[in-house]
Design a protein around this motif. Sequence first.
Motif, PDB file in Angstrom:
ATOM      1  N   GLN A   1       0.973   2.443  -5.118  1.00 25.77           N
ATOM      2  CA  GLN A   1      -0.271   2.624  -5.887  1.00 25.77           C
ATOM      3  C   GLN A   1      -0.221   2.018  -7.285  1.00 25.77           C
ATOM      4  OE1 GLN A   1      -2.253   6.588  -5.406  1.00 25.77           O
ATOM      5  NE2 GLN A   1      -0.308   7.163  -4.460  1.00 25.77           N
TER       6      GLN A   1
ATOM      7  N   LEU B   1      -7.354   0.090  -4.559  1.00 24.76           N
ATOM      8  CA  LEU B   1      -6.027  -0.511  -4.564  1.00 24.76           C
ATOM      9  C   LEU B   1      -6.205  -2.013  -4.413  1.00 24.76           C
ATOM     10  CD1 LEU B   1      -3.947   1.921  -2.289  1.00 24.76           C
ATOM     11  CD2 LEU B   1      -4.117   1.875  -4.791  1.00 24.76           C
TER      12      LEU B   1
ATOM     13  N   SER C   1     -10.164   0.771   2.772  1.00 27.44           N
ATOM     14  CA  SER C   1      -9.290   0.830   3.941  1.00 27.44           C
ATOM     15  C   SER C   1      -8.809   2.257   4.167  1.00 27.44           C
ATOM     16  CB  SER C   1      -8.090  -0.095   3.747  1.00 27.44           C
ATOM     17  OG  SER C   1      -7.252   0.402   2.712  1.00 27.44           O
TER      18      SER C   1
ATOM     19  N   VAL D   1      -5.813   3.129   4.146  1.00 22.39           N
ATOM     20  CA  VAL D   1      -4.754   3.349   3.162  1.00 22.39           C
ATOM     21  C   VAL D   1      -5.353   3.882   1.865  1.00 22.39           C
ATOM     22  CG1 VAL D   1      -2.947   2.251   1.777  1.00 22.39           C
ATOM     23  CG2 VAL D   1      -3.290   1.554   4.154  1.00 22.39           C
ATOM     24  N   GLU D   2      -6.438   3.283   1.419  1.00 24.38           N
ATOM     25  CA  GLU D   2      -7.086   3.726   0.183  1.00 24.38           C
ATOM     26  C   GLU D   2      -7.626   5.147   0.328  1.00 24.38           C
ATOM     27  OE1 GLU D   2      -9.117   0.256  -2.150  1.00 24.38           O
ATOM     28  OE2 GLU D   2      -9.476  -0.075  -0.024  1.00 24.38           O
TER      29      GLU D   2
ATOM     30  N   CYS E   1      -4.210  -4.284  -3.638  1.00 24.23           N
ATOM     31  CA  CYS E   1      -3.525  -4.896  -2.493  1.00 24.23           C
ATOM     32  C   CYS E   1      -4.303  -4.711  -1.200  1.00 24.23           C
ATOM     33  CB  CYS E   1      -2.124  -4.330  -2.347  1.00 24.23           C
ATOM     34  SG  CYS E   1      -2.070  -2.607  -1.761  1.00 24.23           S
ATOM     35  N   GLN E   2      -5.328  -3.867  -1.217  1.00 26.52           N
ATOM     36  CA  GLN E   2      -6.104  -3.577  -0.015  1.00 26.52           C
ATOM     37  C   GLN E   2      -7.536  -4.097  -0.098  1.00 26.52           C
ATOM     38  OE1 GLN E   2      -4.740  -1.661   2.711  1.00 26.52           O
ATOM     39  NE2 GLN E   2      -2.871  -2.124   1.566  1.00 26.52           N
TER      40      GLN E   2
ATOM     41  N   GLY F   1       0.805  -1.210   0.000  1.00 24.93           N
ATOM     42  CA  GLY F   1       0.000   0.000   0.000  1.00 24.93           C
ATOM     43  C   GLY F   1       0.834   1.253   0.000  1.00 24.93           C
TER      44      GLY F   1
END
Length: 228
Positions: free
Chosen positions: A40, A75, A57, A59-60, A77-78, A37
Motif C-alpha cells: 500500500q 492504489l 480492483s 485488491v483495492e 499499482c492497480q 498490491g
Amino acid sequence: MVIYINDKAYEARPGDLLLDVAKKNKAHIGYICGGGGICQSCFVYVREGMDCLSEKSSVENAFISDKLQDAGGRLACQTKIVKEGNIRLLSRAEQLRRIVLGLNIPGFISYAQTIGYNVFNQLPSGVGNIVSRVQEGKIDPGRSLQNIAMGIGPAALLAGNTIMENFSFLEGPVTLVSNGAKGVVDAASDTVCQISGGRLHLPGTSCKTCEEAPVIERVQITTGKTSQ
C-alpha cells in the motif's frame, strides 16, 4: 495527455498504470513491493479525474476502507488511465507533509483517525486477499520478498530527499536512516542466500554468504571397474 502528481505535470496516455507514470518520471509515489498490491505504499488521493480511471480492483476493495475510498483513495499499482481528461493525484506522503507544514492540528488528528480506522477494519480482508492470491498462484512469495528488499533502498532515498527539501537541519539523521536502510537490504540478501543456498544479489549490495562460500571442485574417483 498530462496528469498532475503532487501538482507537478507529467506526460501519460490511456492504458498507463498510475504507478508506471510515477516511476517513469521519478514522481513522489512509493512502490516498496514492486507493484504487487501488498504494501500500500503507492496509495494516492485522486483529487480530480476519478471518471478517467479504471474501476477499483478486488485488491483495492480489500485494502482501502470506505472512508479512504470516499476521500478518493486508490492504489497506483492497480489503477489504469482509461480515457483522457484532467487527473490530479496527491500521494499519501505529500498529503501528510502538507498537513504538518501547515501546522494543521485538526487535519492531522483527522488523518490519523482515518488511517487507524483503515488499518483496524481492512486488516482481515487485506491479509485474506494476499493469502488467496498466493494460493491461486498470482503472488510468488519469493519474488515478493525480493521486490520488497529491492524497494527498501529507493524508498529510503525518496523519503530522505523529501525530508531534506523541507527540513534541511535534519541532514545528519536522514543520512543515518539511509545508511541503515542499506544495511537492512544487505542483511536481507545474506539471509535469503543462507536459506535457499542460491545466489540473490541485489543492486548496490554485497553478500557475505556467497563471498565466503568455499569453492567446490569436481573430483573424479576411480575404482577397479567404473569411474564416477
